[in-house]
Motif scaffolding. Structure first.
Motif, short mmCIF file in Angstrom:
data_model
loop_
_atom_site.label_atom_id
_atom_site.label_comp_id
_atom_site.label_asym_id
_atom_site.label_seq_id
_atom_site.Cartn_x
_atom_site.Cartn_y
_atom_site.Cartn_z
N MET A 178 0.82 -1.21 0.00
CA MET A 178 0.00 0.00 0.00
C MET A 178 0.85 1.26 0.00
O MET A 178 0.40 2.31 -0.47
CB MET A 178 -0.96 -0.03 1.18
CG MET A 178 -1.92 -1.21 1.18
SD MET A 178 -2.76 -1.50 -0.40
CE MET A 178 -3.83 -0.07 -0.47
N CYS A 179 2.07 1.19 0.51
CA CYS A 179 2.99 2.32 0.37
C CYS A 179 3.26 2.58 -1.12
O CYS A 179 3.31 3.73 -1.56
CB CYS A 179 4.30 2.04 1.10
SG CYS A 179 4.20 2.15 2.90
N LEU A 180 3.44 1.51 -1.88
CA LEU A 180 3.67 1.65 -3.31
C LEU A 180 2.43 2.18 -4.02
O LEU A 180 2.53 2.94 -5.00
CB LEU A 180 4.09 0.32 -3.91
CG LEU A 180 5.47 -0.20 -3.48
CD1 LEU A 180 5.70 -1.60 -4.01
CD2 LEU A 180 6.58 0.74 -3.95
N VAL A 181 1.25 1.80 -3.52
CA VAL A 181 0.01 2.35 -4.08
C VAL A 181 -0.01 3.86 -3.87
O VAL A 181 -0.32 4.63 -4.79
CB VAL A 181 -1.22 1.68 -3.44
CG1 VAL A 181 -2.50 2.41 -3.84
CG2 VAL A 181 -1.30 0.21 -3.86
N GLU A 182 0.31 4.30 -2.66
CA GLU A 182 0.33 5.73 -2.40
C GLU A 182 1.40 6.45 -3.23
O GLU A 182 1.22 7.63 -3.60
CB GLU A 182 0.56 5.99 -0.91
CG GLU A 182 -0.63 5.64 -0.05
CD GLU A 182 -0.57 6.22 1.34
OE1 GLU A 182 -1.57 6.11 2.07
OE2 GLU A 182 0.47 6.82 1.71
N ASP A 183 2.48 5.77 -3.51
CA ASP A 183 3.54 6.37 -4.34
C ASP A 183 3.12 6.49 -5.81
O ASP A 183 3.84 7.11 -6.60
CB ASP A 183 4.81 5.52 -4.27
CG ASP A 183 5.48 5.56 -2.91
OD1 ASP A 183 5.10 6.43 -2.08
OD2 ASP A 183 6.36 4.71 -2.66
N LEU A 222 1.78 1.54 -8.13
CA LEU A 222 1.04 0.29 -8.11
C LEU A 222 -0.45 0.60 -7.98
O LEU A 222 -0.84 1.53 -7.28
CB LEU A 222 1.50 -0.56 -6.93
CG LEU A 222 0.83 -1.91 -6.68
CD1 LEU A 222 1.12 -2.87 -7.81
CD2 LEU A 222 1.30 -2.49 -5.35
N LYS A 223 -1.28 -0.19 -8.65
CA LYS A 223 -2.73 -0.13 -8.50
C LYS A 223 -3.22 -1.53 -8.15
O LYS A 223 -2.86 -2.51 -8.82
CB LYS A 223 -3.40 0.38 -9.77
CG LYS A 223 -3.08 1.83 -10.12
CD LYS A 223 -3.84 2.27 -11.35
CE LYS A 223 -3.48 3.71 -11.73
NZ LYS A 223 -3.81 4.67 -10.67
N VAL A 224 -4.07 -1.61 -7.14
CA VAL A 224 -4.47 -2.94 -6.66
C VAL A 224 -5.37 -3.67 -7.63
O VAL A 224 -5.46 -4.90 -7.58
CB VAL A 224 -5.14 -2.86 -5.26
CG1 VAL A 224 -4.18 -2.35 -4.22
CG2 VAL A 224 -6.40 -2.01 -5.30
N ASP A 225 -6.04 -2.97 -8.52
CA ASP A 225 -6.92 -3.65 -9.47
C ASP A 225 -6.22 -3.95 -10.79
O ASP A 225 -6.85 -4.47 -11.72
CB ASP A 225 -8.17 -2.80 -9.72
CG ASP A 225 -9.10 -2.81 -8.52
OD1 ASP A 225 -9.24 -3.88 -7.89
OD2 ASP A 225 -9.68 -1.76 -8.20
N ARG A 226 -4.95 -3.67 -10.87
CA ARG A 226 -4.18 -4.02 -12.06
C ARG A 226 -3.75 -5.48 -12.00
O ARG A 226 -3.57 -6.07 -10.92
CB ARG A 226 -2.93 -3.14 -12.17
CG ARG A 226 -3.19 -1.72 -12.64
CD ARG A 226 -3.28 -1.63 -14.15
NE ARG A 226 -2.09 -2.17 -14.80
CZ ARG A 226 -0.98 -1.47 -15.04
NH1 ARG A 226 -0.88 -0.21 -14.64
NH2 ARG A 226 0.04 -2.03 -15.67
N ARG A 227 -3.52 -6.06 -13.16
CA ARG A 227 -3.03 -7.43 -13.22
C ARG A 227 -1.59 -7.51 -12.70
O ARG A 227 -0.76 -6.65 -13.00
CB ARG A 227 -3.09 -7.94 -14.64
CG ARG A 227 -4.49 -8.07 -15.22
CD ARG A 227 -4.48 -8.61 -16.65
NE ARG A 227 -3.70 -7.75 -17.54
CZ ARG A 227 -2.51 -8.09 -18.06
NH1 ARG A 227 -1.97 -9.27 -17.76
NH2 ARG A 227 -1.88 -7.26 -18.86
#
Length: 584
Positions: free
Chosen positions: A152-157, A160-165
């Motif tokens: 989730m740190c990478l998501v905030e950066d 990364l997106k959690v709904d991506r493959r």
């Protein structure tokens, strides 16, 4: 100092000195509503705790808790480290409870090192090592939370997106039917991957073991089922490393443990801490002997002690800080590791299609088997195979931590779920549920495999009787409350009920059950009249798991405008069996 190592090469790094359980007391700033809600189970909190809430030592009484259930839970855990017909449930344990930022219980019992071999041969007394409050435990699968936080740190950066493959980030993963698996499905264990493969045994080195995970075909269609899998988190660990350009241990240290001041949390504890590390299993395959200071999980060990599914060591004090950071919405002592909206998403159930397997992004949700009376839709946590558990309850702003070395000297010792549940339920029971009317209410304690009845005297009515009462029901679905009537005191019929309030069942029902809503319900029923009609409330529990329990208040039975029974004014007319009047 915080620490991280990989492959035996220790790297010490400076850590922020924050207010921890072992540190000096730091007052929690006053915030509207906090004082009123402290000590109350029936005043659930809707948002995060104030961001400046830091841990401080205290007593149960200092935050409005009843100390007796907490003391009883601590005594039970201590007893489980002692003699039994075979072996203790676990050799040693540290338990810690937090409520509204106050550490209300901390206990260290038993032995961190007790046995010399897998047969349970005890070491000489002088070679055994007692558990201390700062004993470092192998967290096993609680490590998955650190990997999830890193994701989730990478998501905030924005990387990364959690709904991506997943294959969009790790192309080598997108083979053998895994092309459409998303990051979210890895975090929620809905990817279709199997639970475990023996990497340490069947592949010769770290690169081949990682490749084995990348190559593995799912055993179920992705998204079709919930299957808890180490392979999900191993993949996420690789993903963190690929996107960050850093090893997983370094990234976790930089983004999570160092900012939060977690001085005893990391992978591959250095030799300087070995005297504080709890021993785990005696392993003969692989031939490791008594494992102490290295990760117990064989696959994580074969990956250099750093893996997405296991490998983190920590103390109860450090985990309490992590738990409080989650309750605060991602920050602690002025240092933020995640935004509140990110934490909220992590604590949101994405597994509605798989009842009983509620799961946020990394966090398990509403698992009564170890969360006990703290269970609720937002209650988050995780357990570890070595005998560890972390429970975070935003509704009561509470934390329950149990760290044991239950696999010392053998994993065949058995489950410790009763201890996990007992600790969490002890904290839940210490919180008050205030009567809705007058000074007291009828309470059916949460005792397994028990039927409790609260019976009226015989009542006579010319027409149908109307029964009204208030109920606070915090139970699992198999531990319901029912209202019954009888004309002869022998044959009983169940009465349909209607309930109103947060979390109440919709429409007509014969049974009242539910947890997590933490709200009083108003209940109404119509009972056929006659001469000598007796009513009784029946609370029935099964053999395992309970909640906070059931309370009844404001019982009124009328025949038109004629009062037949006023439970508030005439409690002495009621015949309790397993129920008792209590003030909180």
């Amino acid at each position: 100092m915080a620490w991280r190592t990989r492959g035996g090469a220790a790297v010490l790094c400076l850590a922020l000195v924050a207010a921890t359980v072992a540190g000096s007391a730091v007052a929690v700033a006053a915030h509207p509503g906090d004082e009123r809600a402290a000590g109350r189970f029936d005043l659930p909190q809707r948002g995060f705790a104030p961001a400046d809430t830091v841990l401080r030592p205290g007593t149960p009484e200092s935050v409005g808790l009843d100390p007796a259930p907490i003391r009883a839970a601590g005594e039970a855990i201590a007893a489980w480290t002692g003699p039994s017909p075979t072996t203790p449930l676990f050799p040693g344990a540290v338990s810690l409870l937090v409520h509204h930022g106050t550490v209300v219980h901390r206990q260290a019992v038993g032995k961190a090192l007790r046995y010399a071999d897998g047969a349970g041969t005890e070491l000489p007394a002088e070679q055994q090592v007692p558990v201390r409050a700062d004993t470092v435990f192998d967290l096993a699968s609680v490590s998955k939370l650190f990997t999830s936080l890193a994701v989730m740190c990478l998501v905030e950066d924005g990387r990364l997106k959690v709904d991506r493959r997943v294959a969009g980030y790790l192309p080598e993963f997108g083979v053998n039917g895994k092309e459409q698996i998303t990051v979210r499905q890895l975090l929620t264990h809905t990817s279709g991957l199997e639970p475990f493969i023996p990497l340490w045994r069947d592949w010769p080195d770290e690169p081949s073991r990682v490749k084995a995970v990348m190559d593995r075909a799912p055993v179920n269609p992705p998204g079709s089922s919930y299957v808890y899998s180490d392979l999900n988190l191993i993949t996420l660990g690789v993903l963190v490393e690929r996107l960050s350009g850093r090893s997983l241990d370094a990234f976790v240290a930089d983004r999570i443990t160092r900012p939060l001041g977690l001085v005893d949390t990391g992978y591959n504890p250095p030799a300087s801490k070995l005297d504080r590390v709890a021993a785990t299993e005696f392993q003969s395959a692989p031939p490791r002997g008594v494992v102490r200071g290295q990760v117990h999980d064989e696959n994580a060990w074969s990956l250099g002690g750093v893996a997405g599914h296991a490998g983190v060591f920590s103390t109860a004090a450090d985990l309490a800080v992590l738990g409080q950071a989650i309750l605060n919405g991602g920050s602690y002592a002025g240092r933020r590791v995640l935004r509140p909206d990110t934490v909220h998403t992590m604590l949101t159930n994405f597994n509605g299609d798989f009842p009983g397997n509620d799961h946020g992004l990394g966090f398990e949700l509403d698992q009564r088997w170890y969360m006990g009376g703290l269970s609720g839709p937002r209650t988050a946590g995780h357990t570890g195979f070595t005998g560890t558990s972390l429970v975070i309850d935003p509704a009561s702003r509470s934390i329950a931590i149990l760290l044991t070395n239950r696999v010392h000297p053998s994993r065949n010792r058995g489950t410790i779920n009763m201890a996990r549940e007992r600790l969490a339920s002890g904290l839940a029971s210490a919180m008050a549920v205030h009567p809705r009317h007058g000074p007291d209410a009828w309470f059916a304690p949460p005792v397994d495999a028990t039927t409790a009845t609260l019976t009226t005297p015989p009542l006579t009515s010319r027409g149908a009787m109307r029964v009204r009462f208030d109920a606070f029901v915090d139970t699992e679905d198999t531990d319901p409350l029912a209202l019954e009537s009888s004309a002869d005191g022998q044959t009983w019929r169940r009465i349909p009920l209607r309930a109103w309030g947060t979390g109440a069942p919709v429409g007509q029902t014969e049974l009242l059950a539910g947890s997590g809503h933490r709200s009083w319900w108003t209940v109404d029923a119509i009972v056929p009249g006659g001469d000598g009609i007796t009513l009784r409330w029946v609370s029935t529990t099964d053999s395992r798991y309970t909640g906070r329990g059931i309370l009844l208040d404001g019982i009124v039975v009328t025949d038109g405008d004629r009062m037949l029974l006023n439970g508030e004014k005439e409690p002495h007319l009621m015949r309790p069996l397993g129920w008792r009047l209590q003030t909180r």
